[in-house]
Each structure stands twice: as structure tokens, then as C-alpha cells.
Write a protein that holds these residues in place. Structure first.
Motif, PDB file in Angstrom:
ATOM      1  N   ASN A 292       0.827  -1.202   0.000  1.00 25.46           N
ATOM      2  CA  ASN A 292       0.000   0.000   0.000  1.00 25.46           C
ATOM      3  C   ASN A 292       0.863   1.255   0.000  1.00 25.46           C
ATOM      4  OD1 ASN A 292      -2.230   1.684   0.311  1.00 25.46           O
ATOM      5  ND2 ASN A 292      -2.266   1.436   2.520  1.00 25.46           N
TER       6      ASN A 292
ATOM      7  N   ILE B 127      -5.160   1.703  -0.100  1.00 22.96           N
ATOM      8  CA  ILE B 127      -5.681   0.527   0.598  1.00 22.96           C
ATOM      9  C   ILE B 127      -6.942   0.008  -0.097  1.00 22.96           C
ATOM     10  CG2 ILE B 127      -7.054   1.806   2.290  1.00 22.96           C
ATOM     11  CD1 ILE B 127      -5.025  -1.410   2.966  1.00 22.96           C
TER      12      ILE B 127
ATOM     13  N   LEU C   9       0.072   1.186   7.306  1.00 20.38           N
ATOM     14  CA  LEU C   9      -0.760   0.613   8.363  1.00 20.38           C
ATOM     15  C   LEU C   9      -0.212   1.142   9.677  1.00 20.38           C
ATOM     16  CD1 LEU C   9      -0.888  -3.006   6.922  1.00 20.38           C
ATOM     17  CD2 LEU C   9      -2.654  -1.242   6.740  1.00 20.38           C
ATOM     18  N   ARG C  10      -0.888   2.133  10.228  1.00 20.06           N
ATOM     19  CA  ARG C  10      -0.359   2.864  11.377  1.00 20.06           C
ATOM     20  C   ARG C  10      -0.877   2.372  12.715  1.00 20.06           C
ATOM     21  NH1 ARG C  10      -1.417   6.255   7.097  1.00 20.06           N
ATOM     22  NH2 ARG C  10       0.350   7.478   6.410  1.00 20.06           N
TER      23      ARG C  10
ATOM     24  N   THR D 252      -6.944   0.615  13.616  1.00 21.72           N
ATOM     25  CA  THR D 252      -7.980   0.965  12.640  1.00 21.72           C
ATOM     26  C   THR D 252      -7.548   0.585  11.231  1.00 21.72           C
ATOM     27  OG1 THR D 252      -8.692   2.789  14.035  1.00 21.72           O
ATOM     28  CG2 THR D 252      -9.410   2.848  11.748  1.00 21.72           C
ATOM     29  N   ASP D 253      -6.287   0.859  10.903  1.00 15.77           N
ATOM     30  CA  ASP D 253      -5.775   0.500   9.572  1.00 15.77           C
ATOM     31  C   ASP D 253      -5.728  -1.014   9.395  1.00 15.77           C
ATOM     32  OD1 ASP D 253      -5.411   3.171   8.780  1.00 15.77           O
ATOM     33  OD2 ASP D 253      -3.450   3.243   9.743  1.00 15.77           O
TER      34      ASP D 253
ATOM     35  N   LYS E 136      -9.208  -2.190   8.685  1.00 19.54           N
ATOM     36  CA  LYS E 136      -9.566  -1.833   7.307  1.00 19.54           C
ATOM     37  C   LYS E 136      -9.010  -2.876   6.334  1.00 19.54           C
ATOM     38  CE  LYS E 136      -9.028   2.760   7.273  1.00 19.54           C
ATOM     39  NZ  LYS E 136      -8.469   4.044   6.866  1.00 19.54           N
ATOM     40  N   ALA E 137      -7.722  -3.207   6.496  1.00 14.45           N
ATOM     41  CA  ALA E 137      -7.082  -4.170   5.595  1.00 14.45           C
ATOM     42  C   ALA E 137      -7.746  -5.547   5.701  1.00 14.45           C
ATOM     43  CB  ALA E 137      -5.590  -4.267   5.896  1.00 14.45           C
TER      44      ALA E 137
ATOM     45  N   SER F 149       4.480   7.206   8.651  1.00 13.97           N
ATOM     46  CA  SER F 149       4.021   7.394  10.030  1.00 13.97           C
ATOM     47  C   SER F 149       5.174   7.336  11.022  1.00 13.97           C
ATOM     48  CB  SER F 149       2.979   6.332  10.381  1.00 13.97           C
ATOM     49  OG  SER F 149       3.546   5.037  10.273  1.00 13.97           O
TER      50      SER F 149
END
Length: 189
Positions: free
Chosen positions: A27, A39, A61-62, A65-66, A69-70, A170
Motif C-alpha cells: 500500500n 488501501i 498501516l499505522r 484501525t488500519d 480496514k485491511a 508514520s
């Protein structure tokens, strides 16, 4: 065999045709011909392999939540890298660690000047003056050798002007804590 850098359904199908056991959807840009992904591009990649192999996700992907999502978009699992850079178990140089703790961590860019291939790192003097992407960078793996003398002189004095300091976008969010504790924290989020 697991292939990393899959960025589209076409590349996913090609990898599958060539017998991979899994693939990593990346991503972020800079891979496989300069592809740039979001994403949201993950779901078509997952659909392209029809459950025949696992698809992992990495890049941008921090936190929890990320990750969710993935997973919701079909990833079998995720890889998180940058978040762990300040963990005591991470074997990075002192100048890299110092940069991650500074305002410099807020400024990352894709560069090829350290390895000859694109990778994201904290911007330093070498990237500002000749890059970050330079068509004249020596091919992989010769670029690292080309700057070795400069790096080996600067690092012992605390200088990071010629040091690769890999980090994602990030990097400023890194936390200094044991890796197991960070993993538990990310799982709770």
C-alpha cells in the motif's frame, strides 16, 4: 515463495500463474514499475486470487484501525514495520534512532540513492542534495558501496547525512516500548 510488492489484480494473477504460495499487497508507491496504490486497491487484488493463496497487506498501516480496514478488505494478515522501529529489540543505528525521535521523522520520501532501488526513508542531506530519486544512482546493490566511506566517517560523529534511515510515512508516531507490549497495544486498538 511469497512475492512482495503486488499492486494490482494483473500482477496478482501473474504471480499466481507462476506458482507463488502467497503475496503481499503493498500500500505505497515505488514498487513494481512505480505503481502507486491505495488501501482500497486491496479488495480487487484479493478477488483476483480467489482465495487460492493468502494475501497480506503492508504499507501505511499505522495502527488498529488500519489493520481492521485491511482485514475487512480481504487481507489474510498484515505486516507493520515502522511502528516497531523504536522498540529496543530493533537493531538500527544510533543516528537512525535519534532521527526517529526528532522532528526529522515527519519528513520521509521515496529514494533510490542509498540502494539503487526505491525505498522510503527519513530525508537527510544526501537525499536533499542529489535525490531523493536520482537516475544516476548506481544500480542495486552498488549504491550502498558508493556511499560507504562517507557514511562510515559521519555516523561515529553522530552525523546522519549519508545514512539510510528507513521509515514509513508514520515515522513520527513510533513509540519506544518493547515489541511485545506494542503488539498488545495495537491488538487492543
Amino acid at each position: 515463495v511469497i512475492v512482495k510488492g503486488v499492486s494490482s489484480p494483473a500482477i496478482a494473477r501473474l504471480a499466481l500463474q507462476n506458482g507463488v504460495n502467497g503475496m503481499v499487497f503493498s500500500n505505497y508507491g515505488g514498487l513494481l514499475g512505480g505503481a502507486s496504490t491505495s488501501i482500497l486497491d486491496l479488495a480487487p487484488v484479493v478477488d483476483a486470487v480467489s482465495g487460492k493463496v493468502p494475501v497480506l497487506a503492508d504499507g501505511a498501516l499505522r495502527g488498529g484501525t488500519d489493520v481492521l480496514k485491511a482485514l475487512a478488505l480481504g487481507a489474510s494478515a498484515v505486516q507493520i514495520g515502522t511502528a516497531y522501529l523504536l522498540c529496543p529489540e530493533t537493531l538500527i543505528s544510533a543516528v537512525h534512532r535519534a532521527a526517529l525521535k526528532s522532528e526529522a521523522a515527519r519528513n520521509t520520501a521515496l529514494t533510490n540513492v542509498f540502494t539503487g532501488r526505491p525505498a522510503r526513508g527519513i530525508v537527510n542531506r544526501l537525499m536533499r542534495e542529489i535525490g531523493p530519486i536520482n537516475p544516476n544512482a548506481p544500480a542495486f546493490p552498488l549504491a550502498a558501496t558508493a556511499i560507504f566511506a562517507l557514511r562510515s566517517k559521519a555516523e561515529p560523529k553522530g552525523g546522519n547525512d549519508f545514512t539510510w534511515m528507513w521509515a514509513g510515512q508514520s515515522a513520527a508516531l513510533c513509540r519506544e516500548m518493547p515489541a511485545a507490549e506494542l503488539t498488545r497495544l495495537l491488538a487492543r486498538k
